[in-house]
Design a protein around this motif. Structure first.
Motif, mmCIF file in Angstrom:
data_model
loop_
_atom_site.group_PDB
_atom_site.id
_atom_site.type_symbol
_atom_site.label_atom_id
_atom_site.label_comp_id
_atom_site.label_asym_id
_atom_site.label_seq_id
_atom_site.Cartn_x
_atom_site.Cartn_y
_atom_site.Cartn_z
ATOM 1 N N LEU A 76 35.562 -8.577 -15.992
ATOM 2 C CA LEU A 76 36.081 -9.496 -14.974
ATOM 3 C C LEU A 76 35.005 -9.783 -13.924
ATOM 4 O O LEU A 76 34.457 -8.862 -13.315
ATOM 5 N N LEU A 77 34.692 -11.059 -13.738
ATOM 6 C CA LEU A 77 33.738 -11.491 -12.724
ATOM 7 C C LEU A 77 34.408 -12.546 -11.841
ATOM 8 O O LEU A 77 35.566 -12.902 -12.063
ATOM 9 N N ARG A 78 33.660 -13.049 -10.865
ATOM 10 C CA ARG A 78 34.241 -14.003 -9.920
ATOM 11 C C ARG A 78 33.366 -15.239 -9.811
ATOM 12 O O ARG A 78 32.150 -15.125 -9.606
ATOM 13 N N SER A 79 33.987 -16.387 -9.910
ATOM 14 C CA SER A 79 33.281 -17.656 -9.735
ATOM 15 C C SER A 79 33.268 -18.027 -8.258
ATOM 16 O O SER A 79 34.302 -17.998 -7.589
ATOM 17 N N VAL A 80 32.064 -18.372 -7.757
ATOM 18 C CA VAL A 80 31.976 -18.862 -6.374
ATOM 19 C C VAL A 80 31.556 -20.324 -6.344
ATOM 20 O O VAL A 80 31.533 -20.937 -5.280
ATOM 21 N N ALA A 81 31.219 -20.877 -7.507
ATOM 22 C CA ALA A 81 30.943 -22.311 -7.627
ATOM 23 C C ALA A 81 31.179 -22.720 -9.068
ATOM 24 O O ALA A 81 30.578 -22.174 -9.980
ATOM 25 N N GLY A 82 32.079 -23.674 -9.260
ATOM 26 C CA GLY A 82 32.419 -24.096 -10.606
ATOM 27 C C GLY A 82 33.770 -23.538 -11.026
ATOM 28 O O GLY A 82 34.218 -22.510 -10.512
ATOM 29 N N THR A 83 34.408 -24.230 -11.930
ATOM 30 C CA THR A 83 35.723 -23.828 -12.416
ATOM 31 C C THR A 83 35.589 -23.150 -13.768
ATOM 32 O O THR A 83 35.037 -23.728 -14.705
ATOM 33 N N ALA A 84 36.063 -21.937 -13.857
ATOM 34 C CA ALA A 84 35.975 -21.198 -15.120
ATOM 35 C C ALA A 84 36.859 -21.862 -16.170
ATOM 36 O O ALA A 84 37.940 -22.369 -15.848
ATOM 37 N N PRO A 85 36.421 -21.870 -17.424
ATOM 38 C CA PRO A 85 37.244 -22.487 -18.481
ATOM 39 C C PRO A 85 38.557 -21.736 -18.666
ATOM 40 O O PRO A 85 38.637 -20.530 -18.419
ATOM 41 N N SER A 86 39.567 -22.466 -19.090
ATOM 42 C CA SER A 86 40.902 -21.872 -19.214
ATOM 43 C C SER A 86 40.925 -20.701 -20.191
ATOM 44 O O SER A 86 41.722 -19.776 -20.038
ATOM 45 N N SER A 87 40.051 -20.737 -21.186
ATOM 46 C CA SER A 87 40.018 -19.649 -22.165
ATOM 47 C C SER A 87 39.633 -18.315 -21.524
ATOM 48 O O SER A 87 39.934 -17.250 -22.065
ATOM 49 N N SER A 88 38.977 -18.378 -20.356
ATOM 50 C CA SER A 88 38.541 -17.150 -19.693
ATOM 51 C C SER A 88 39.513 -16.684 -18.625
ATOM 52 O O SER A 88 39.299 -15.657 -17.985
ATOM 53 N N THR A 89 40.584 -17.437 -18.410
ATOM 54 C CA THR A 89 41.545 -17.070 -17.348
ATOM 55 C C THR A 89 42.978 -16.968 -17.851
ATOM 56 O O THR A 89 43.839 -16.481 -17.138
ATOM 57 N N GLU A 90 43.234 -17.426 -19.068
ATOM 58 C CA GLU A 90 44.623 -17.553 -19.516
ATOM 59 C C GLU A 90 45.362 -16.230 -19.608
ATOM 60 O O GLU A 90 46.592 -16.195 -19.516
ATOM 61 N N SER A 91 44.649 -15.115 -19.776
ATOM 62 C CA SER A 91 45.334 -13.828 -19.899
ATOM 63 C C SER A 91 45.363 -13.058 -18.581
ATOM 64 O O SER A 91 45.866 -11.935 -18.524
ATOM 65 N N GLU A 119 28.827 -22.144 -12.534
ATOM 66 C CA GLU A 119 27.489 -22.311 -11.961
ATOM 67 C C GLU A 119 26.998 -21.076 -11.212
ATOM 68 O O GLU A 119 25.854 -20.656 -11.370
ATOM 69 N N ARG A 120 27.857 -20.506 -10.370
ATOM 70 C CA ARG A 120 27.463 -19.354 -9.536
ATOM 71 C C ARG A 120 28.519 -18.263 -9.668
ATOM 72 O O ARG A 120 29.725 -18.529 -9.519
ATOM 73 N N ILE A 121 28.024 -17.043 -9.910
ATOM 74 C CA ILE A 121 28.934 -15.941 -10.236
ATOM 75 C C ILE A 121 28.535 -14.710 -9.427
ATOM 76 O O ILE A 121 27.344 -14.451 -9.204
ATOM 77 N N ILE A 122 29.536 -13.951 -9.019
ATOM 78 C CA ILE A 122 29.305 -12.633 -8.431
ATOM 79 C C ILE A 122 30.255 -11.640 -9.111
ATOM 80 O O ILE A 122 31.149 -12.027 -9.858
#
Length: 316
Positions: A42-57, A79-82
């Motif tokens: 599990l990571l966190r997006s600070v710029a950009g929208t993560a694809p649904s396949s990575s959030t659906e569960s 684009e940017r991840i922490i």
């Protein structure tokens, strides 16, 4: 192709997942199954929208914080991840109430905790800060929850849990996942298919459906290598005798008990129910069965949004 991780530029090759690219770059990223089941990456997006396949569960609250699974996101799609700050994921102490053997290799652990999970969701139980395993909530009764745990010889976590005593305090984090009963499904037919301890989330869904007075038929198929591995047989048989809407079909690769079907529960279910239009389907257990089940149930008429899957990768 590049993206940014904690201020550093990460190069990726075509076809890489975000997790693969980070690992190739030498980043120390916790991970496990690489299939979206354990949710360790599990990571966190600070710029950009993560694809649904990575959030659906993921739980909605975690998605709302920008959480996504690195193994399920193509490198460069964010684009940017922490790192996801674990302190933002609810963590709870849990007191051991009881431990009971369900079979030679599966035991039930009952805990008292303030986790606000629903039957069928799962939690991450922590042995230490950097070692955890995922277990589904088979039952939730107020503050008491029940887990089904497969004892793996030499397993780092399962053997530890096998030795816990009543009164001992554990730590868990969660809840996670969307494998749960939805009242909006009533009175549609439900098909529940599980192998091994994949029965735990399915049992949670079943319990919720019966408790909420589900009016439609419920078909439960449980599979194991042998008849001895079909734990909870008596409880499920008793439930099916009491609830006329419930049918329970035990399946084994090598059946030795009278009445057990030979072969996989997925094959048995699709033989008995070739048309799944209007069904809600739950698939939990061995990843190969779950992946095959998603495709075959869709081809049998179930809508993709009505298929809920929870693959159980091997974890000790």
């Amino acid at each position: 192709m590049e993206f940014e991780f904690e201020g550093r530029s990460i190069a990726a090759e075509a076809g890489d997942s975000t997790l693969d690219a980070l690992l190739k770059s030498g980043e120390n990223i916790e991970h496990g199954c690489k299939a979206g089941a354990c949710q360790a990456c599990l990571l966190r997006s600070v710029a950009g929208t993560a694809p649904s396949s990575s959030t659906e569960s993921l739980d909605d609250a975690i998605v709302g914080l920008g959480g996504f699974l690195a193994c399920r996101a193509t490198a460069g799609s964010v684009e940017r991840i922490i790192r996801f700050d674990d302190s933002e994921v609810p963590q709870f102490p849990a007191r051991v109430v009881s431990r009971q053997n369900l079979s030679d290799s599966v035991f039930e652990l009952r805990l008292v905790t303030e986790v606000c999970g629903r039957p069928g969701q799962f939690i991450r139980l922590l042995k230490s800060d950097d070692l955890s395993r995922c277990y589904s909530l088979a039952e939730v009764n107020g503050s008491e929850v029940a887990l089904h745990i497969r004892l793996v010889p030499g397993g780092l976590v399962s053997t530890f849990l096998g030795d816990v005593k009543p009164g001992q305090t554990l730590r868990l984090r969660g809840p996670f996942g969307k494998c749960m009963y939805r009242a909006s499904a009533n009175p549609r037919p439900l098909l529940l298919i599980a192998t091994g301890t994949g029965l735990a989330p399915v049992y949670g869904v079943l319990g919720s459906a019966l408790a909420q007075g589900h009016q439609g038929p419920i078909h439960l198929y449980h599979g194991a290598e042998s008849s001895d591995g079909l734990y909870f047989r008596e409880q499920l048989s008793e439930l099916s005798r009491k609830a006329s809407s419930l049918s329970y079909t035990p399946c084994a690769d090598h059946p030795t008990a009278e009445g057990d079907r030979s072969g996989s529960p997925l094959d048995a279910a699709l033989h008995d129910l070739p048309d799944l239009e209007a069904f809600q389907v739950y698939l939990c257990g061995h990843p190969a069965m779950v992946r095959s089940g998603q495709k075959r149930c869709f081809l049998a008429g179930a809508n993709l949004e009505d298929i809920f899957a929870d693959p159980f990768e091997n974890q000790a």
